[in-house]
Motif scaffolding. Structure first.
Motif, PDB file in Angstrom:
ATOM      1  N   SER A   1      -2.657  10.903  -5.322  1.00 40.06           N
ATOM      2  CA  SER A   1      -1.324  10.319  -4.637  1.00 40.06           C
ATOM      3  C   SER A   1      -0.790  10.413  -3.006  1.00 40.06           C
ATOM      4  O   SER A   1      -1.835  11.087  -3.187  1.00 40.06           O
ATOM      5  CB  SER A   1       0.029  11.798  -5.526  1.00 40.06           C
ATOM      6  N   GLY A   2      -0.461   9.541  -2.730  1.00 39.53           N
ATOM      7  CA  GLY A   2       0.147   9.196  -1.926  1.00 39.53           C
ATOM      8  C   GLY A   2      -0.939   7.873  -1.067  1.00 39.53           C
ATOM      9  O   GLY A   2      -0.353   8.076  -0.072  1.00 39.53           O
ATOM     10  N   LYS A   3      -1.980   8.093  -1.252  1.00 42.72           N
ATOM     11  CA  LYS A   3      -2.654   7.539  -0.561  1.00 42.72           C
ATOM     12  C   LYS A   3      -2.640   5.346  -0.956  1.00 42.72           C
ATOM     13  O   LYS A   3      -1.765   5.215  -1.619  1.00 42.72           O
ATOM     14  CB  LYS A   3      -4.353   7.732  -1.187  1.00 42.72           C
ATOM     15  N   VAL A   4      -2.624   4.916   0.392  1.00 44.44           N
ATOM     16  CA  VAL A   4      -2.839   3.314   0.466  1.00 44.44           C
ATOM     17  C   VAL A   4      -3.678   2.662   0.233  1.00 44.44           C
ATOM     18  O   VAL A   4      -5.044   3.113   1.051  1.00 44.44           O
ATOM     19  CB  VAL A   4      -1.650   2.625   1.366  1.00 44.44           C
ATOM     20  N   ALA A   5      -4.539   1.865  -0.790  1.00 46.75           N
ATOM     21  CA  ALA A   5      -5.687   1.415  -1.104  1.00 46.75           C
ATOM     22  C   ALA A   5      -5.602  -0.385  -0.886  1.00 46.75           C
ATOM     23  O   ALA A   5      -5.281  -0.346  -1.274  1.00 46.75           O
ATOM     24  CB  ALA A   5      -6.937   1.780  -2.319  1.00 46.75           C
ATOM     25  N   VAL A   6      -6.440  -1.005   0.079  1.00 47.35           N
ATOM     26  CA  VAL A   6      -6.694  -1.941  -0.205  1.00 47.35           C
ATOM     27  C   VAL A   6      -7.628  -2.773  -1.449  1.00 47.35           C
ATOM     28  O   VAL A   6      -9.291  -2.402  -0.792  1.00 47.35           O
ATOM     29  CB  VAL A   6      -6.624  -2.377   0.804  1.00 47.35           C
TER      30      VAL A   6
ATOM     31  N   ASN B   1      -1.621   3.849  -3.641  1.00 45.34           N
ATOM     32  CA  ASN B   1      -0.496   2.497  -3.860  1.00 45.34           C
ATOM     33  C   ASN B   1      -1.747   1.181  -3.808  1.00 45.34           C
ATOM     34  O   ASN B   1      -2.506   1.524  -2.644  1.00 45.34           O
ATOM     35  CB  ASN B   1       0.346   2.641  -2.771  1.00 45.34           C
ATOM     36  N   VAL B   2      -1.433   0.419  -4.324  1.00 46.97           N
ATOM     37  CA  VAL B   2      -2.636  -0.737  -3.748  1.00 46.97           C
ATOM     38  C   VAL B   2      -2.208  -1.591  -3.573  1.00 46.97           C
ATOM     39  O   VAL B   2      -0.941  -2.078  -4.145  1.00 46.97           O
ATOM     40  CB  VAL B   2      -3.715  -0.615  -5.605  1.00 46.97           C
TER      41      VAL B   2
ATOM     42  N   ILE C   1      -5.111  -7.510   6.393  1.00 43.15           N
ATOM     43  CA  ILE C   1      -4.692  -5.722   6.569  1.00 43.15           C
ATOM     44  C   ILE C   1      -3.721  -5.285   7.321  1.00 43.15           C
ATOM     45  O   ILE C   1      -3.620  -4.637   7.390  1.00 43.15           O
ATOM     46  CB  ILE C   1      -6.425  -5.381   6.987  1.00 43.15           C
ATOM     47  N   ASN C   2      -3.356  -5.756   8.447  1.00 44.45           N
ATOM     48  CA  ASN C   2      -2.414  -4.709   9.288  1.00 44.45           C
ATOM     49  C   ASN C   2      -0.891  -5.809   9.244  1.00 44.45           C
ATOM     50  O   ASN C   2      -0.660  -5.128   8.287  1.00 44.45           O
ATOM     51  CB  ASN C   2      -2.236  -6.665  10.275  1.00 44.45           C
ATOM     52  N   LYS C   3      -0.913  -6.206   7.902  1.00 45.52           N
ATOM     53  CA  LYS C   3       0.428  -6.543   6.629  1.00 45.52           C
ATOM     54  C   LYS C   3       0.343  -5.342   6.590  1.00 45.52           C
ATOM     55  O   LYS C   3       1.663  -4.984   5.146  1.00 45.52           O
ATOM     56  CB  LYS C   3       0.100  -8.021   6.405  1.00 45.52           C
ATOM     57  N   VAL C   4      -0.646  -5.378   5.480  1.00 41.49           N
ATOM     58  CA  VAL C   4      -1.039  -3.966   4.047  1.00 41.49           C
ATOM     59  C   VAL C   4      -0.090  -2.704   4.880  1.00 41.49           C
ATOM     60  O   VAL C   4       0.783  -2.066   4.610  1.00 41.49           O
ATOM     61  CB  VAL C   4      -1.762  -3.894   3.418  1.00 41.49           C
ATOM     62  N   VAL C   5      -0.384  -2.646   6.562  1.00 37.75           N
ATOM     63  CA  VAL C   5      -0.375  -1.321   6.922  1.00 37.75           C
ATOM     64  C   VAL C   5       0.944  -1.394   7.375  1.00 37.75           C
ATOM     65  O   VAL C   5       1.864  -0.270   7.263  1.00 37.75           O
ATOM     66  CB  VAL C   5      -1.230  -1.333   8.039  1.00 37.75           C
ATOM     67  N   GLN C   6       1.594  -2.623   7.635  1.00 32.84           N
ATOM     68  CA  GLN C   6       2.648  -3.092   7.987  1.00 32.84           C
ATOM     69  C   GLN C   6       3.421  -2.624   7.027  1.00 32.84           C
ATOM     70  O   GLN C   6       5.340  -1.590   6.291  1.00 32.84           O
ATOM     71  CB  GLN C   6       2.643  -4.311   8.429  1.00 32.84           C
ATOM     72  N   ASP C   7       3.386  -3.372   5.520  1.00 36.60           N
ATOM     73  CA  ASP C   7       4.201  -2.894   4.143  1.00 36.60           C
ATOM     74  C   ASP C   7       4.246  -1.377   4.107  1.00 36.60           C
ATOM     75  O   ASP C   7       5.826  -1.079   3.462  1.00 36.60           O
ATOM     76  CB  ASP C   7       4.107  -3.781   3.494  1.00 36.60           C
TER      77      ASP C   7
ATOM     78  N   GLY D   1       2.666   1.435   5.617  1.00 37.54           N
ATOM     79  CA  GLY D   1       2.662   2.391   6.292  1.00 37.54           C
ATOM     80  C   GLY D   1       2.024   3.227   6.585  1.00 37.54           C
ATOM     81  O   GLY D   1       1.922   3.570   7.545  1.00 37.54           O
ATOM     82  N   LYS D   2       0.726   2.600   5.783  1.00 36.86           N
ATOM     83  CA  LYS D   2      -0.957   2.902   6.644  1.00 36.86           C
ATOM     84  C   LYS D   2      -1.786   2.491   5.738  1.00 36.86           C
ATOM     85  O   LYS D   2      -1.425   1.868   5.023  1.00 36.86           O
ATOM     86  CB  LYS D   2      -0.496   4.852   6.220  1.00 36.86           C
TER      87      LYS D   2
END
Length: 263
Positions: A18-23, A45-46, A88-94, A96-97
């Motif tokens: 929960s709260g993690k961001v995965a690509v 969040n994926v 990847i950088n766009k994912v971080v931007q969208d 937050g991490k």
């Protein structure tokens, strides 16, 4: 810095994302799709990264709705270093991490080794090896800034044996390289992320439909489990490696093959 050490929690909480961001590269189909679903089911969040899928946006929306998380699709060619890094950088931007990177994109071919053209050989290496490194490299830059993260490569049992009756020297070589790449990066990046790989055996995906029936019969004879795996049978392993449940595990290659590599 040293390898991140989480606090001691109830064992079920260790698997909670929960709260993690995965690509997830190649996250809109096959193994990647089930991994994306599994991570979302665990609370993450994926970001699905795709190259040729025509249904990635719809797939992302469905996963998001089913699991009450945020899921978005991003188009990028992993074989292009600048393109995958930008994604990847766009994912971080969208988001937050970034906490988890599943390096899953891959292709295969069945060509006698003496007949490979330069283009055929390079296509396998461009995506399976170079693209895998570029994806991990982009994620590692984020993790180095943040101080922690988890990278999971999708390798293959073909990294450890020579499949028969098909001829796939390029694929086997690329996956063997990915396993050793993961081990190498796990040592070099020990201060800020864990790096592991998963080596699936024969998995029931669309790619198997392109192989002759007699090949599939041969493979089933060689698998002690006497069946192939459905892609969803892998998602638990990816959640494990993405989560704090595997906090001291790095440089490992998990073979999930119904015993195929054992006899």
């Amino acid at each position: 810095m040293v390898l991140y050490k989480p606090e001691n929690k109830h064992v079920t909480k260790l698997f909670d994302l929960s709260g993690k961001v995965a690509v997830v590269t190649g996250g809109a189909r096959g193994i990647g799709l089930e991994v994306s679903k599994g991570l979302a089911e665990a609370g993450a969040n994926v970001a699905l990264i795709y190259n040729s899928s025509t249904t990635a946006e719809q797939t992302a929306a469905e996963i998001a709705k089913e699991n009450n998380v945020t899921v978005c699709a991003y188009k990028a060619n992993v074989a292009n270093q600048q393109e995958i890094e930008a994604a990847i950088n766009k994912v971080v931007q969208d988001f937050g991490k970034l906490d988890i990177a599943v390096v899953n994109s891959g292709v295969t071919s069945n060509i006698p080794a003496e007949n490979y053209t330069v283009e055929q050989w390079r296509k396998i290496m461009d995506i399976n090896l170079d693209g895998a490194f570029y994806t991990a490299q982009a994620a590692a830059k984020v993790f180095k800034t943040q101080g922690r993260g988890s990278i999971i490569f999708t390798a293959s049992v073909s990294a450890n044996l020579v499949n028969v009756p098909q001829t796939q020297a390029a694929y086997n070589t690329s996956k063997a390289a990915v396993v050793h790449l993961a081990k190498s990066l796990s040592v070099e990046w020990i201060d800020f992320c864990r790096v592991n790989s998963i080596s699936p055996g024969y998995i029931v995906t669309d790619i198997l439909d392109h192989h002759p029936k007699e090949w599939r019969e041969k493979w089933l004879e060689m698998i002690p489990a006497r069946r192939m795996a459905d892609p969803y049978e892998l998602k638990g392993a990816y959640v494990f490696l993405a989560s704090d449940a595997s906090s001291y595990m790095t440089g490992a290659d998990l073979i999930i093959d119904g015993g195929y590599t054992l006899p």
